[in-house]
Design a protein around this motif. Structure first.
Motif, PDB file in Angstrom:
ATOM      1  N   ILE A   1      42.138  33.514 -15.617  1.00 47.99           N
ATOM      2  CA  ILE A   1      41.072  33.676 -14.636  1.00 47.99           C
ATOM      3  C   ILE A   1      41.710  34.014 -13.295  1.00 47.99           C
ATOM      4  O   ILE A   1      42.807  33.536 -12.990  1.00 47.99           O
ATOM      5  N   ALA A   2      41.045  34.871 -12.547  1.00 49.01           N
ATOM      6  CA  ALA A   2      41.555  35.263 -11.231  1.00 49.01           C
ATOM      7  C   ALA A   2      40.383  35.527 -10.293  1.00 49.01           C
ATOM      8  O   ALA A   2      39.258  35.764 -10.731  1.00 49.01           O
ATOM      9  N   ARG A   3      40.676  35.498  -9.012  1.00 52.47           N
ATOM     10  CA  ARG A   3      39.699  35.839  -7.987  1.00 52.47           C
ATOM     11  C   ARG A   3      40.060  37.220  -7.460  1.00 52.47           C
ATOM     12  O   ARG A   3      41.225  37.497  -7.183  1.00 52.47           O
ATOM     13  N   ARG A   4      39.057  38.089  -7.355  1.00 51.00           N
ATOM     14  CA  ARG A   4      39.267  39.413  -6.783  1.00 51.00           C
ATOM     15  C   ARG A   4      38.331  39.567  -5.596  1.00 51.00           C
ATOM     16  O   ARG A   4      37.113  39.526  -5.748  1.00 51.00           O
ATOM     17  N   PRO A   5      38.907  39.714  -4.391  1.00 47.39           N
ATOM     18  CA  PRO A   5      38.055  39.894  -3.207  1.00 47.39           C
ATOM     19  C   PRO A   5      37.206  41.158  -3.333  1.00 47.39           C
ATOM     20  O   PRO A   5      37.645  42.168  -3.885  1.00 47.39           O
ATOM     21  N   ASP A   6      35.986  41.086  -2.850  1.00 42.14           N
ATOM     22  CA  ASP A   6      35.060  42.214  -2.884  1.00 42.14           C
ATOM     23  C   ASP A   6      34.168  42.096  -1.660  1.00 42.14           C
ATOM     24  O   ASP A   6      33.742  40.989  -1.307  1.00 42.14           O
ATOM     25  N   PRO A   7      33.875  43.207  -0.993  1.00 40.84           N
ATOM     26  CA  PRO A   7      33.041  43.157   0.216  1.00 40.84           C
ATOM     27  C   PRO A   7      31.671  42.508  -0.018  1.00 40.84           C
ATOM     28  O   PRO A   7      31.111  41.900   0.893  1.00 40.84           O
ATOM     29  N   SER A   8      31.149  42.599  -1.220  1.00 47.78           N
ATOM     30  CA  SER A   8      29.825  42.020  -1.477  1.00 47.78           C
ATOM     31  C   SER A   8      29.912  40.584  -2.008  1.00 47.78           C
ATOM     32  O   SER A   8      28.904  40.008  -2.404  1.00 47.78           O
ATOM     33  N   GLY A   9      31.099  40.011  -2.024  1.00 53.52           N
ATOM     34  CA  GLY A   9      31.315  38.644  -2.517  1.00 53.52           C
ATOM     35  C   GLY A   9      32.422  38.646  -3.552  1.00 53.52           C
ATOM     36  O   GLY A   9      32.507  39.556  -4.374  1.00 53.52           O
ATOM     37  N   ASP A  10      33.266  37.651  -3.479  1.00 51.34           N
ATOM     38  CA  ASP A  10      34.404  37.583  -4.392  1.00 51.34           C
ATOM     39  C   ASP A  10      33.954  37.667  -5.842  1.00 51.34           C
ATOM     40  O   ASP A  10      32.865  37.213  -6.205  1.00 51.34           O
ATOM     41  N   ARG A  11      34.802  38.264  -6.670  1.00 50.58           N
ATOM     42  CA  ARG A  11      34.520  38.477  -8.085  1.00 50.58           C
ATOM     43  C   ARG A  11      35.372  37.526  -8.929  1.00 50.58           C
ATOM     44  O   ARG A  11      36.503  37.218  -8.581  1.00 50.58           O
ATOM     45  N   VAL A  12      34.815  37.070 -10.029  1.00 52.51           N
ATOM     46  CA  VAL A  12      35.531  36.270 -11.007  1.00 52.51           C
ATOM     47  C   VAL A  12      36.015  37.226 -12.098  1.00 52.51           C
ATOM     48  O   VAL A  12      35.211  37.931 -12.701  1.00 52.51           O
ATOM     49  N   VAL A  13      37.324  37.253 -12.329  1.00 54.37           N
ATOM     50  CA  VAL A  13      37.894  38.109 -13.363  1.00 54.37           C
ATOM     51  C   VAL A  13      38.425  37.212 -14.476  1.00 54.37           C
ATOM     52  O   VAL A  13      39.326  36.409 -14.254  1.00 54.37           O
ATOM     53  N   VAL A  14      37.839  37.339 -15.659  1.00 50.94           N
ATOM     54  CA  VAL A  14      38.264  36.565 -16.820  1.00 50.94           C
ATOM     55  C   VAL A  14      38.875  37.546 -17.809  1.00 50.94           C
ATOM     56  O   VAL A  14      38.253  38.549 -18.156  1.00 50.94           O
ATOM     57  N   THR A  15      40.089  37.264 -18.247  1.00 54.91           N
ATOM     58  CA  THR A  15      40.779  38.134 -19.190  1.00 54.91           C
ATOM     59  C   THR A  15      40.965  37.404 -20.511  1.00 54.91           C
ATOM     60  O   THR A  15      41.551  36.317 -20.539  1.00 54.91           O
ATOM     61  N   PHE A  16      40.453  38.000 -21.585  1.00 58.47           N
ATOM     62  CA  PHE A  16      40.695  37.512 -22.940  1.00 58.47           C
ATOM     63  C   PHE A  16      41.761  38.415 -23.540  1.00 58.47           C
ATOM     64  O   PHE A  16      41.622  39.633 -23.522  1.00 58.47           O
ATOM     65  N   ASP A  17      42.807  37.831 -24.077  1.00 58.54           N
ATOM     66  CA  ASP A  17      43.926  38.579 -24.632  1.00 58.54           C
ATOM     67  C   ASP A  17      44.208  38.026 -26.024  1.00 58.54           C
ATOM     68  O   ASP A  17      44.930  37.044 -26.172  1.00 58.54           O
ATOM     69  N   GLY A  18      43.581  38.630 -27.032  1.00 60.03           N
ATOM     70  CA  GLY A  18      43.727  38.143 -28.399  1.00 60.03           C
ATOM     71  C   GLY A  18      44.379  39.175 -29.297  1.00 60.03           C
ATOM     72  O   GLY A  18      44.154  40.374 -29.152  1.00 60.03           O
ATOM     73  N   LYS A  19      45.164  38.689 -30.230  1.00 56.40           N
ATOM     74  CA  LYS A  19      45.802  39.572 -31.195  1.00 56.40           C
ATOM     75  C   LYS A  19      44.737  40.197 -32.092  1.00 56.40           C
ATOM     76  O   LYS A  19      43.789  39.527 -32.495  1.00 56.40           O
ATOM     77  N   PHE A  20      44.911  41.474 -32.408  1.00 53.62           N
ATOM     78  CA  PHE A  20      43.987  42.134 -33.347  1.00 53.62           C
ATOM     79  C   PHE A  20      44.382  41.726 -34.762  1.00 53.62           C
ATOM     80  O   PHE A  20      45.545  41.794 -35.151  1.00 53.62           O
ATOM     81  N   LEU A  21      43.393  41.293 -35.527  1.00 51.26           N
ATOM     82  CA  LEU A  21      43.592  40.916 -36.921  1.00 51.26           C
ATOM     83  C   LEU A  21      42.749  41.838 -37.772  1.00 51.26           C
ATOM     84  O   LEU A  21      41.525  41.794 -37.722  1.00 51.26           O
ATOM     85  N   ASP A  22      43.427  42.694 -38.543  1.00 50.56           N
ATOM     86  CA  ASP A  22      42.677  43.627 -39.357  1.00 50.56           C
ATOM     87  C   ASP A  22      42.248  42.985 -40.679  1.00 50.56           C
ATOM     88  O   ASP A  22      42.921  42.093 -41.196  1.00 50.56           O
ATOM     89  N   TYR A  23      41.100  43.412 -41.144  1.00 56.07           N
ATOM     90  CA  TYR A  23      40.648  43.004 -42.467  1.00 56.07           C
ATOM     91  C   TYR A  23      41.371  43.872 -43.475  1.00 56.07           C
ATOM     92  O   TYR A  23      41.386  45.100 -43.356  1.00 56.07           O
ATOM     93  N   HIS A  24      42.009  43.265 -44.433  1.00 61.46           N
ATOM     94  CA  HIS A  24      42.636  44.039 -45.488  1.00 61.46           C
ATOM     95  C   HIS A  24      42.600  43.254 -46.799  1.00 61.46           C
ATOM     96  O   HIS A  24      42.561  42.026 -46.789  1.00 61.46           O
ATOM     97  N   TRP A  25      42.605  43.993 -47.883  1.00 57.91           N
ATOM     98  CA  TRP A  25      42.475  43.361 -49.196  1.00 57.91           C
ATOM     99  C   TRP A  25      43.713  43.533 -50.000  1.00 57.91           C
ATOM    100  O   TRP A  25      44.484  44.374 -49.920  1.00 57.91           O
TER     101      TRP A  25
END
Length: 152
Positions: A128-152
């Motif tokens: 989570i991070a704060r990003r300043p913005d003229p119209s009000g600070d923004r909340v930046v949430v980053t999800f970083d997940g490994k890709f898991l492919d479906y395979h048979w």
């Protein structure tokens, strides 16, 4: 004879952690720094959603003056999930709302970019991070997940 005293629940331990943290004027970031772990993971662990190592739990326990019972509880495997009472909390509800609105689009884009599979929530980082913005600070949430492919 083994000690048969019940282990404190993770929810109860979390209440002790948060009370001590607030009363001492400490931030979640200070606690994360003390154990050299990511901020969101540390906060999640101290709120009962992750098991902590004995060393990390002891460090936080010492820093906050927590009992051995709390330190022991912090090390236990959690029952992960959302307390139904929290579902109506405005901040948590907005995440639910955002996923309800954008979830299908994110799923479609993941499939288009990566193929048939999912984003792991186990091999996963969040920030989570704060990003300043003229119209009000923004909340930046980053999800970083490994890709898991479906395979048979």
């Amino acid at each position: 004879m083994a000690d048969a005293t019940p282990i404190m629940s993770k929810a109860e331990a979390a209440a002790y952690v948060d009370s001590a943290r607030i009363r001492q004027g400490r931030t979640w970031a200070e606690l994360a720094t003390a154990i050299d772990r990511p901020l969101v993971w540390t906060t999640s662990a101290l709120l009962g959603q992750q098991p902590m190592s004995a060393e990390d739990a002891a460090t936080v326990g010492s820093l906050l003056g927590l009992s051995e019972a709390v330190v022991e509880a912090l090390q236990q495997q959690p029952a992960r999930g959302l307390d139904p009472a929290l579902a109506s909390d405005p901040t948590i509800y907005r995440f639910t709302e955002a996923l309800a609105v954008y979830g299908p689009a994110l799923k479609a884009l993941i499939h288009e970019e990566f193929g048939d599979g999912i984003m792991s929530a186990i091999n996963f980082k969040v920030d989570i991070a704060r990003r300043p913005d003229p119209s009000g600070d923004r909340v930046v949430v980053t999800f970083d997940g490994k890709f898991l492919d479906y395979h048979w």
